[in-house]
Design a protein around this motif. Structure first.
Motif, PDB file in Angstrom:
ATOM      1  N   UNK A  79      25.327   0.886  83.190  1.00 52.47           N
ATOM      2  CA  UNK A  79      24.053   0.152  83.240  1.00 52.47           C
ATOM      3  C   UNK A  79      23.627  -0.167  84.676  1.00 52.47           C
ATOM      4  N   UNK A  80      24.585  -0.460  85.542  1.00 52.82           N
ATOM      5  CA  UNK A  80      24.223  -0.728  86.934  1.00 52.82           C
ATOM      6  C   UNK A  80      23.658   0.523  87.596  1.00 52.82           C
ATOM      7  N   UNK A  81      24.219   1.693  87.235  1.00 49.24           N
ATOM      8  CA  UNK A  81      23.662   2.935  87.754  1.00 49.24           C
ATOM      9  C   UNK A  81      22.227   3.120  87.273  1.00 49.24           C
ATOM     10  N   UNK A  82      21.981   2.853  85.998  1.00 55.10           N
ATOM     11  CA  UNK A  82      20.623   3.007  85.483  1.00 55.10           C
ATOM     12  C   UNK A  82      19.653   2.046  86.158  1.00 55.10           C
ATOM     13  N   UNK A  83      20.130   0.851  86.483  1.00 56.43           N
ATOM     14  CA  UNK A  83      19.275  -0.101  87.200  1.00 56.43           C
ATOM     15  C   UNK A  83      18.923   0.430  88.584  1.00 56.43           C
ATOM     16  N   UNK A  84      19.890   1.032  89.260  1.00 60.50           N
ATOM     17  CA  UNK A  84      19.608   1.637  90.567  1.00 60.50           C
ATOM     18  C   UNK A  84      18.601   2.783  90.418  1.00 60.50           C
ATOM     19  N   UNK A  85      18.775   3.560  89.357  1.00 65.28           N
ATOM     20  CA  UNK A  85      17.856   4.671  89.103  1.00 65.28           C
ATOM     21  C   UNK A  85      16.450   4.157  88.827  1.00 65.28           C
ATOM     22  N   UNK A  86      16.343   3.059  88.094  1.00 68.16           N
ATOM     23  CA  UNK A  86      15.019   2.470  87.847  1.00 68.16           C
ATOM     24  C   UNK A  86      14.382   2.034  89.163  1.00 68.16           C
ATOM     25  N   UNK A  87      15.202   1.522  90.077  1.00 69.61           N
ATOM     26  CA  UNK A  87      14.676   1.154  91.385  1.00 69.61           C
ATOM     27  C   UNK A  87      14.125   2.346  92.132  1.00 69.61           C
ATOM     28  N   UNK A  88      14.818   3.494  92.040  1.00 64.71           N
ATOM     29  CA  UNK A  88      14.318   4.713  92.675  1.00 64.71           C
ATOM     30  C   UNK A  88      13.023   5.162  92.008  1.00 64.71           C
ATOM     31  N   UNK A  89      12.953   5.053  90.688  1.00 66.59           N
ATOM     32  CA  UNK A  89      11.725   5.417  89.975  1.00 66.59           C
ATOM     33  C   UNK A  89      10.551   4.568  90.450  1.00 66.59           C
ATOM     34  N   UNK A  90      10.775   3.291  90.645  1.00 67.77           N
ATOM     35  CA  UNK A  90       9.708   2.418  91.130  1.00 67.77           C
ATOM     36  C   UNK A  90       9.343   2.763  92.577  1.00 67.77           C
ATOM     37  N   UNK A  91      10.344   3.121  93.349  1.00 67.79           N
ATOM     38  CA  UNK A  91      10.121   3.548  94.739  1.00 67.79           C
ATOM     39  C   UNK A  91       9.235   4.796  94.775  1.00 67.79           C
ATOM     40  N   UNK A  92       9.532   5.768  93.932  1.00 70.94           N
ATOM     41  CA  UNK A  92       8.752   7.002  93.889  1.00 70.94           C
ATOM     42  C   UNK A  92       7.343   6.757  93.367  1.00 70.94           C
ATOM     43  N   UNK A  93       7.222   5.840  92.424  1.00 69.32           N
ATOM     44  CA  UNK A  93       5.897   5.487  91.898  1.00 69.32           C
ATOM     45  C   UNK A  93       5.058   4.820  92.973  1.00 69.32           C
ATOM     46  N   UNK A  94       5.658   3.897  93.695  1.00 65.28           N
ATOM     47  CA  UNK A  94       4.921   3.188  94.744  1.00 65.28           C
ATOM     48  C   UNK A  94       4.428   4.140  95.823  1.00 65.28           C
ATOM     49  N   UNK A  95       5.197   5.193  96.079  1.00 67.34           N
ATOM     50  CA  UNK A  95       4.800   6.150  97.117  1.00 67.34           C
ATOM     51  C   UNK A  95       3.685   7.073  96.673  1.00 67.34           C
ATOM     52  N   UNK A  96       3.490   7.209  95.346  1.00 68.14           N
ATOM     53  CA  UNK A  96       2.518   8.170  94.826  1.00 68.14           C
ATOM     54  C   UNK A  96       1.342   7.536  94.094  1.00 68.14           C
ATOM     55  N   UNK A  97       1.497   6.282  93.677  1.00 70.93           N
ATOM     56  CA  UNK A  97       0.431   5.628  92.928  1.00 70.93           C
ATOM     57  C   UNK A  97       0.759   5.544  91.446  1.00 70.93           C
ATOM     58  N   UNK A  98       0.153   4.583  90.778  1.00 64.01           N
ATOM     59  CA  UNK A  98       0.458   4.316  89.382  1.00 64.01           C
ATOM     60  C   UNK A  98       0.173   5.521  88.479  1.00 64.01           C
ATOM     61  N   UNK A  99      -0.826   6.323  88.825  1.00 66.98           N
ATOM     62  CA  UNK A  99      -1.143   7.489  88.000  1.00 66.98           C
ATOM     63  C   UNK A  99      -0.038   8.535  88.062  1.00 66.98           C
ATOM     64  N   UNK A 100       0.798   8.476  89.079  1.00 67.71           N
ATOM     65  CA  UNK A 100       1.937   9.396  89.205  1.00 67.71           C
ATOM     66  C   UNK A 100       3.247   8.670  88.883  1.00 67.71           C
ATOM     67  N   UNK A 101       3.173   7.663  88.033  1.00 66.55           N
ATOM     68  CA  UNK A 101       4.364   6.877  87.708  1.00 66.55           C
ATOM     69  C   UNK A 101       5.506   7.788  87.284  1.00 66.55           C
ATOM     70  N   UNK A 102       6.671   7.517  87.837  1.00 66.43           N
ATOM     71  CA  UNK A 102       7.885   8.282  87.549  1.00 66.43           C
ATOM     72  C   UNK A 102       8.578   7.624  86.362  1.00 66.43           C
TER      73      UNK A 102
END
Length: 451
Positions: free
Chosen positions: A191-214
């Motif tokens: 679960x801690x790994x998945x939480x880190x992965x969710x953080x990366x997903x939010x990082x990638x979304x922030x870099x591309x915009x909500x329409x490109x949500x990961x």
């Protein structure tokens, strides 16, 4: 969110493209075949393609050798980037199968452990014990996935492993411009790994915009899905509970089963457990018998799909099932479920599904609405999907009526009074005036939007 408003289409590339079942080491360009289907998928109304493993593996894709390279049987990195680009040009997003729980015995780091034993700098990338031996005589024991020692479990408590996997995700986004991940055996992941992965997903979304949500979608079977689908971990997961209820209700002529599951999950009572969640809904996939083969009465395939697209969740079609492709789990091997197709073979069922997809795409209630059972019989079901006004969008209410048998039936309910738009009848259809009753033809499904 885009993933909650679209229909997914799942493809198992190794089977779909006719690749050798065992990696022959020969560079090919078969993955380009997926791009050839882009116009067909766009015409069907599909908004996202879910691709099972595409990275270098020994055989079926889940025994990974290298997470940084497209499987040579499928193509090159450039080929895959071209496929994603073509799908994007047709308005179709791409989600990859991410196998993070385990790798194959030929994974480069595990090969180093096999070669150097205790002296390998990668020995802690896996769960090993040098006081024992493996079934393969490696000179050390290691944990395999659920007792399968061809699949070597990664140590997701090792920070170096975690960073390696997260860097792979960042690379996949930058190199191929993918839109999300399907996490294989998410129920086994740390679960801690998945939480880190969710953080990366939010990082990638922030870099591309909500329409490109990961997006992150987990494979899970049973248990409490809300333990994985929440603001900390995943956006969605597979809804195996309703997968079983879907075909079983038609086979046993007992609509109470699926109605109970849907109310238990999404109903309005305080004890209903998944209100507000968007689970991935499906009738079949690469691991289970196809819908056309599991139904006792093959004529139930249309109402089964009608129910699937009317109920809460993110609908996902498995390639070929939209024209009634058959396939039985364990008939020979899993490749009975994963055939090669040179071109689409659409038929009347495909046209019917095209209508379901269009109706779903145009309805806030079907994408976001709450669930309420209205009438349940053994052979018929009437339920309501309703959403409140929000952000300038009006409130909306859709009644979904399902007849599971080869005989006409008249539903009666106070909710069936008023003027409705038949979402499956086309834009030119006349309004439907009802006074508390609705006649259903054999095997018919109706989506009625209250006006």
């Amino acid at each position: 969110m885009w993933a909650f408003e679209t229909t997914f289409y799942q493809i198992y590339p190794i089977g779909f493209t006719g690749a050798p079942r065992v990696n022959d080491g020969v560079q090919a360009h078969r993955i380009l075949h997926v791009a050839e289907w882009a116009p067909y998928l766009q015409g069907l109304g599909v908004g996202a393609v879910l691709l099972n493993p595409v990275f270098e593996s020994t055989s079926h894709g889940y025994d990974t050798r290298d997470l940084t390279r497209i499987d040579c049987r499928l193509g090159t990195d450039e080929d895959f980037a071209q496929v994603v680009g073509t799908l994007h040009e047709h308005g179709i997003r791409v989600v990859l199968d991410a196998v993070f729980n385990h790798v194959g015995r030929e994974f480069w780091a595990f090969e180093d452990v096999r070669a150097h034993g205790w002296g390998s700098r990668y020995r802690d990338w896996f769960i090993t014990n040098f006081d024992g031996d493996s079934a393969f005589g490696d000179g050390f024991w290691y944990e395999g996935w659920e007792g399968c020692y061809d699949l070597v479990k990664l140590n997701l408590r090792n920070p170096e492993v975690v960073e390696y996997l997260l860097d792979c995700v960042r690379t996949w986004r930058s190199r191929y411009l993918i839109d999300g991940l399907r996490l294989d055996v998410a129920y086994s992941l740390d679960r801690d790994f998945m939480a880190r992965l969710r953080g990366v997903a939010e990082e990638l979304t922030a870099a591309s915009g909500e329409d490109r949500r990961f997006v992150l979608i987990g494979e899970t079977l049973h248990g409490d899905y809300s333990q994985l689908v929440n603001d900390r971990l995943l956006h969605s997961c597979t809804n195996y509970e309703c997968y079983k209820g879907l075909y079983s209700s038609f086979n046993s002529q007992n609509m109470f089963e699926i109605a109970h599951s849907l109310h238990r999950q999404f109903g309005g009572d305080p004890w209903c457990i998944y209100r507000g969640l968007h689970l991935l809904s499906f009738a079949d996939n690469h691991d289970v018998t196809r819908l056309a083969s599991i139904l006792t009465d093959p004529r139930c395939i249309r109402p089964a799909y009608g129910l699937l697209f009317g109920m809460p969740g993110i609908p996902c079609l498995y390639y070929g099932s939209e024209w009634g492709q058959t396939g039985v789990k364990g008939a020979h091997d899993d490749y009975d479920l994963r055939p090669e197709f040179t071109e689409p073979a659409p038929d009347g069922l495909t046209d019917y599904l095209r209508g379901l997809i269009a109706a779903r795409a145009g309805s806030r209630a079907l994408n976001y609405g709450a669930y309420r059972n209205v009438v349940i019989t053994n052979k018929q079901l009437l339920f309501e999907r309703a959403v409140d006004a929000e952000g300038g969008a009006s409130a909306e209410r859709v009644l979904v009526a399902v007849n599971a048998v080869d005989e006409a039936f008249t539903l009666q309910a106070a909710e069936l009074a008023g003027t409705f738009t038949d979402l499956l009848a086309g834009e030119a259809a006349e309004p439907v005036e009802l006074s508390g009753a609705l006649e259903l033809a054999p095997y018919e499904v109706r989506y009625l939007l209250a006006r």
